[in-house]
Structures are given as structure tokens and as C-alpha cells.
Design a protein around this motif. Structure first.
Motif, PDB file in Angstrom:
ATOM      1  N   ILE A 253       0.847  -1.182   0.000  1.00 48.18           N
ATOM      2  CA  ILE A 253       0.000   0.000   0.000  1.00 48.18           C
ATOM      3  C   ILE A 253       0.885   1.234   0.000  1.00 48.18           C
ATOM      4  CG2 ILE A 253      -0.237   0.048   2.512  1.00 48.18           C
ATOM      5  CD1 ILE A 253      -3.140   0.967   2.072  1.00 48.18           C
ATOM      6  N   GLU A 254       0.548   2.202  -0.849  1.00 51.14           N
ATOM      7  CA  GLU A 254       1.253   3.476  -0.859  1.00 51.14           C
ATOM      8  C   GLU A 254       0.498   4.419   0.056  1.00 51.14           C
ATOM      9  OE1 GLU A 254       2.808   6.753  -4.081  1.00 51.14           O
ATOM     10  OE2 GLU A 254       2.399   4.716  -4.729  1.00 51.14           O
ATOM     11  N   ALA A 255       1.216   5.039   0.983  1.00 49.65           N
ATOM     12  CA  ALA A 255       0.556   5.903   1.968  1.00 49.65           C
ATOM     13  C   ALA A 255       1.438   7.090   2.312  1.00 49.65           C
ATOM     14  CB  ALA A 255       0.235   5.108   3.229  1.00 49.65           C
ATOM     15  N   THR A 256       0.769   8.159   2.757  1.00 47.48           N
ATOM     16  CA  THR A 256       1.456   9.348   3.234  1.00 47.48           C
ATOM     17  C   THR A 256       1.107   9.542   4.700  1.00 47.48           C
ATOM     18  OG1 THR A 256       1.364  10.384   1.053  1.00 47.48           O
ATOM     19  CG2 THR A 256       1.718  11.841   2.936  1.00 47.48           C
ATOM     20  N   VAL A 257       2.125   9.700   5.507  1.00 47.18           N
ATOM     21  CA  VAL A 257       1.937   9.966   6.936  1.00 47.18           C
ATOM     22  C   VAL A 257       2.711  11.239   7.235  1.00 47.18           C
ATOM     23  CG1 VAL A 257       2.260   9.116   9.286  1.00 47.18           C
ATOM     24  CG2 VAL A 257       1.729   7.502   7.437  1.00 47.18           C
TER      25      VAL A 257
ATOM     26  N   LEU B  94       5.960  12.303   5.187  1.00 43.59           N
ATOM     27  CA  LEU B  94       6.589  11.139   4.567  1.00 43.59           C
ATOM     28  C   LEU B  94       5.607  10.356   3.708  1.00 43.59           C
ATOM     29  CD1 LEU B  94       8.573   9.754   7.632  1.00 43.59           C
ATOM     30  CD2 LEU B  94       9.468  11.124   5.749  1.00 43.59           C
ATOM     31  N   SER B  95       6.069   9.977   2.532  1.00 47.38           N
ATOM     32  CA  SER B  95       5.293   9.095   1.659  1.00 47.38           C
ATOM     33  C   SER B  95       6.142   7.871   1.378  1.00 47.38           C
ATOM     34  CB  SER B  95       4.946   9.777   0.337  1.00 47.38           C
ATOM     35  OG  SER B  95       4.059  10.836   0.555  1.00 47.38           O
ATOM     36  N   GLY B  96       5.497   6.741   1.302  1.00 44.66           N
ATOM     37  CA  GLY B  96       6.245   5.531   1.024  1.00 44.66           C
ATOM     38  C   GLY B  96       5.313   4.372   0.759  1.00 44.66           C
ATOM     39  N   LYS B  97       5.907   3.242   0.533  1.00 41.17           N
ATOM     40  CA  LYS B  97       5.145   2.017   0.306  1.00 41.17           C
ATOM     41  C   LYS B  97       5.320   1.124   1.520  1.00 41.17           C
ATOM     42  CE  LYS B  97       5.442   2.112  -4.679  1.00 41.17           C
ATOM     43  NZ  LYS B  97       5.841   1.407  -5.892  1.00 41.17           N
ATOM     44  N   PHE B  98       4.210   0.534   1.945  1.00 39.27           N
ATOM     45  CA  PHE B  98       4.217  -0.388   3.068  1.00 39.27           C
ATOM     46  C   PHE B  98       3.939  -1.787   2.542  1.00 39.27           C
ATOM     47  CE2 PHE B  98       3.453   3.606   5.079  1.00 39.27           C
ATOM     48  CZ  PHE B  98       3.964   3.500   6.355  1.00 39.27           C
ATOM     49  N   SER B  99       4.854  -2.699   2.779  1.00 39.09           N
ATOM     50  CA  SER B  99       4.595  -4.112   2.508  1.00 39.09           C
ATOM     51  C   SER B  99       3.930  -4.659   3.753  1.00 39.09           C
ATOM     52  CB  SER B  99       5.898  -4.865   2.259  1.00 39.09           C
ATOM     53  OG  SER B  99       6.548  -4.329   1.134  1.00 39.09           O
ATOM     54  N   PHE B 100       2.857  -5.416   3.587  1.00 40.71           N
ATOM     55  CA  PHE B 100       2.145  -5.902   4.764  1.00 40.71           C
ATOM     56  C   PHE B 100       1.654  -7.326   4.577  1.00 40.71           C
ATOM     57  CE2 PHE B 100      -1.220  -4.224   2.094  1.00 40.71           C
ATOM     58  CZ  PHE B 100      -2.230  -5.169   2.220  1.00 40.71           C
ATOM     59  N   ARG B 101       1.364  -7.954   5.700  1.00 45.46           N
ATOM     60  CA  ARG B 101       0.699  -9.254   5.746  1.00 45.46           C
ATOM     61  C   ARG B 101      -0.495  -9.100   6.676  1.00 45.46           C
ATOM     62  NH1 ARG B 101       3.162 -15.149   5.740  1.00 45.46           N
ATOM     63  NH2 ARG B 101       2.981 -14.615   3.548  1.00 45.46           N
ATOM     64  N   ALA B 102      -1.667  -9.460   6.183  1.00 46.53           N
ATOM     65  CA  ALA B 102      -2.896  -9.431   6.986  1.00 46.53           C
ATOM     66  C   ALA B 102      -3.333 -10.866   7.228  1.00 46.53           C
ATOM     67  CB  ALA B 102      -3.990  -8.661   6.252  1.00 46.53           C
ATOM     68  N   HIS B 103      -3.775 -11.120   8.446  1.00 48.59           N
ATOM     69  CA  HIS B 103      -4.177 -12.475   8.811  1.00 48.59           C
ATOM     70  C   HIS B 103      -5.468 -12.408   9.624  1.00 48.59           C
ATOM     71  CE1 HIS B 103      -3.667 -16.718   9.702  1.00 48.59           C
ATOM     72  NE2 HIS B 103      -3.948 -16.453  10.957  1.00 48.59           N
ATOM     73  N   ILE B 104      -6.467 -13.179   9.222  1.00 46.33           N
ATOM     74  CA  ILE B 104      -7.717 -13.267   9.977  1.00 46.33           C
ATOM     75  C   ILE B 104      -7.472 -14.188  11.161  1.00 46.33           C
ATOM     76  CG2 ILE B 104     -10.130 -14.008   9.943  1.00 46.33           C
ATOM     77  CD1 ILE B 104     -10.100 -13.389   6.892  1.00 46.33           C
ATOM     78  N   LEU B 105      -7.582 -13.632  12.366  1.00 46.09           N
ATOM     79  CA  LEU B 105      -7.345 -14.408  13.584  1.00 46.09           C
ATOM     80  C   LEU B 105      -8.594 -15.157  14.032  1.00 46.09           C
ATOM     81  CD1 LEU B 105      -5.348 -11.744  15.640  1.00 46.09           C
ATOM     82  CD2 LEU B 105      -4.425 -13.660  14.313  1.00 46.09           C
ATOM     83  N   GLU B 106      -9.746 -14.485  13.946  1.00 44.57           N
ATOM     84  CA  GLU B 106     -11.016 -15.073  14.383  1.00 44.57           C
ATOM     85  C   GLU B 106     -12.125 -14.591  13.463  1.00 44.57           C
ATOM     86  OE1 GLU B 106     -11.902 -14.122  18.503  1.00 44.57           O
ATOM     87  OE2 GLU B 106      -9.763 -13.985  18.932  1.00 44.57           O
ATOM     88  N   SER B 107     -13.124 -15.433  13.261  1.00 36.01           N
ATOM     89  CA  SER B 107     -14.308 -14.981  12.530  1.00 36.01           C
ATOM     90  C   SER B 107     -15.535 -15.719  13.057  1.00 36.01           C
ATOM     91  CB  SER B 107     -14.157 -15.205  11.028  1.00 36.01           C
ATOM     92  OG  SER B 107     -14.071 -16.564  10.705  1.00 36.01           O
TER      93      SER B 107
ATOM     94  N   SER C 138       8.817   1.396   3.192  1.00 33.06           N
ATOM     95  CA  SER C 138       9.987   1.315   2.329  1.00 33.06           C
ATOM     96  C   SER C 138      11.010   2.417   2.585  1.00 33.06           C
ATOM     97  CB  SER C 138       9.548   1.380   0.861  1.00 33.06           C
ATOM     98  OG  SER C 138       8.893   2.625   0.607  1.00 33.06           O
ATOM     99  N   ILE C 139      10.594   3.524   3.174  1.00 31.51           N
ATOM    100  CA  ILE C 139      11.500   4.657   3.362  1.00 31.51           C
ATOM    101  C   ILE C 139      12.259   4.562   4.683  1.00 31.51           C
ATOM    102  CG2 ILE C 139      11.659   7.187   3.509  1.00 31.51           C
ATOM    103  CD1 ILE C 139      10.800   6.165   0.742  1.00 31.51           C
ATOM    104  N   THR C 140      11.540   4.497   5.788  1.00 30.30           N
ATOM    105  CA  THR C 140      12.186   4.537   7.114  1.00 30.30           C
ATOM    106  C   THR C 140      12.395   3.153   7.711  1.00 30.30           C
ATOM    107  OG1 THR C 140      10.129   4.655   8.392  1.00 30.30           O
ATOM    108  CG2 THR C 140      11.047   6.752   7.564  1.00 30.30           C
TER     109      THR C 140
ATOM    110  N   LYS D  54       6.694   1.405  15.361  1.00 34.93           N
ATOM    111  CA  LYS D  54       8.064   1.432  15.905  1.00 34.93           C
ATOM    112  C   LYS D  54       8.993   1.928  14.806  1.00 34.93           C
ATOM    113  CE  LYS D  54       7.338  -2.060  19.277  1.00 34.93           C
ATOM    114  NZ  LYS D  54       7.890  -2.937  20.191  1.00 34.93           N
ATOM    115  N   GLY D  55       9.926   2.778  15.179  1.00 33.01           N
ATOM    116  CA  GLY D  55      10.882   3.304  14.214  1.00 33.01           C
ATOM    117  C   GLY D  55      10.677   4.796  13.994  1.00 33.01           C
ATOM    118  N   ARG D  56      11.229   5.308  12.912  1.00 32.85           N
ATOM    119  CA  ARG D  56      11.209   6.745  12.650  1.00 32.85           C
ATOM    120  C   ARG D  56       9.801   7.305  12.495  1.00 32.85           C
ATOM    121  NH1 ARG D  56      15.288   7.676   8.008  1.00 32.85           N
ATOM    122  NH2 ARG D  56      14.260   9.694   8.017  1.00 32.85           N
TER     123      ARG D  56
END
Length: 153
Positions: free
Chosen positions: A48-52, A55-68, A83-85, A116-118
Motif C-alpha cells: 500500500i502506498e501511503a502518506t503519513v 513522509l510518503s512511502g510504500k508499506f509491505s504488509f501481511r494481513a491475517h484473519i485471527l477469528e471470525s 519502504s522509506i524509514t 516502531k521506528g522513525r
């Protein structure tokens, strides 16, 4: 940081639940999502590309359904790195569906987000503003997807 809110959708809980479990329909609701792939029936990887703040950057992520608990509640965990910080973001989100009336469902969400991090240096106020704006966009897109999927039935 904790986030919570409610979205009223013009569909019964079973239809909203079906949409929430459809990777393509959910992906269409997330601004900046550049790709998502299904690892198994409960796990998804994406970028996902996001701006916070500044800072703008790309976030690589893993999503997992814990309960349903169909069609009432879903608990998911997301872990990602930007990807940046190289900051790490983890979140656990609970989505609850409640029928308002014959044609409306209330989708409530509660998220606990840990950075966590910058990116954490930016502070909660800047991150919260970015998250709230993103949730507003997701809510608009979700309403549109629900309407679109209802006309296809």
C-alpha cells in the motif's frame, strides 16, 4: 494508538460479511493499495502506498484473519514495514456487524495500532490525522462497493 468508528451500510449483515471476505472487493475500498495476493484462506500479502505527515512511502504488509464469527465479528492482524524509514507497523482490528433494520448494517471497528521506528517520532497526532482521513475514504468506498454488489445480485 487506538482507532474506532462506525459505518452505516445499506445492506443486511450477510451481504456485508460476504463483501468483507472477498479480497477483490475489499481491495477496491483501500486507497493506495497497489497489490494484494492471497496466501491462504486467512492470510493476505500486499503493498500500500501511503502518506503519513511529511513522509510518503510504500508499506509491505501481511494481513491475517485471527477469528471470525459469521456474520457478526471478524478479528484481523496486520504487520507491515515501510519502504522509506523501515518502520514497523502492527495492528489488530476487530470488525463487528450489527443489523440496524431490514436494509442497514452498522459496521463498527476498533483498531490498536503500534508503530516502531522513525514513523513513531512523528507522533500520534500526525498519524491519527492520516489514519482518520484514510478511514473516511475507506468508508466511502465501502458504501459504494456495497451498493454495487447489491445491484449485481
Amino acid at each position: 494508538m487506538n482507532l474506532d468508528g462506525k459505518i452505516i451500510l445499506e445492506a443486511e449483515p450477510a451481504k456485508v460479511w460476504k463483501l468483507l471476505l472477498d479480497m477483490d472487493q475489499v481491495a477496491a475500498c483501500i486507497p493506495g493499495l497497489q497489490g494484494v495476493s492471497q496466501v491462504d484462506d486467512r492470510t493476505f500479502d500486499g503493498i500500500i502506498e501511503a502518506t503519513v505527515g511529511p513522509l510518503s512511502g510504500k508499506f509491505s504488509f501481511r494481513a491475517h484473519i485471527l477469528e471470525s464469527d459469521s456474520p457478526r465479528e471478524l478479528v484481523a492482524q496486520v504487520e507491515g514495514t515501510d519502504s522509506i524509514t523501515k518502520s514497523r507497523v502492527t495492528a489488530e482490528t476487530t470488525v463487528t456487524l450489527s443489523q440496524c433494520n431490514a436494509v442497514e448494517t452498522e459496521l463498527s471497528y476498533r483498531s490498536s495500532v503500534n508503530v516502531k521506528g522513525r514513523l513513531a517520532i512523528l507522533g500520534e497526532m500526525v498519524m491519527r490525522a492520516s489514519a482518520v482521513a484514510m478511514m473516511e475514504e475507506i468508508a466511502q468506498r465501502l458504501r459504494s462497493q456495497v451498493t454495487k454488489s447489491s445491484t449485481l445480485v
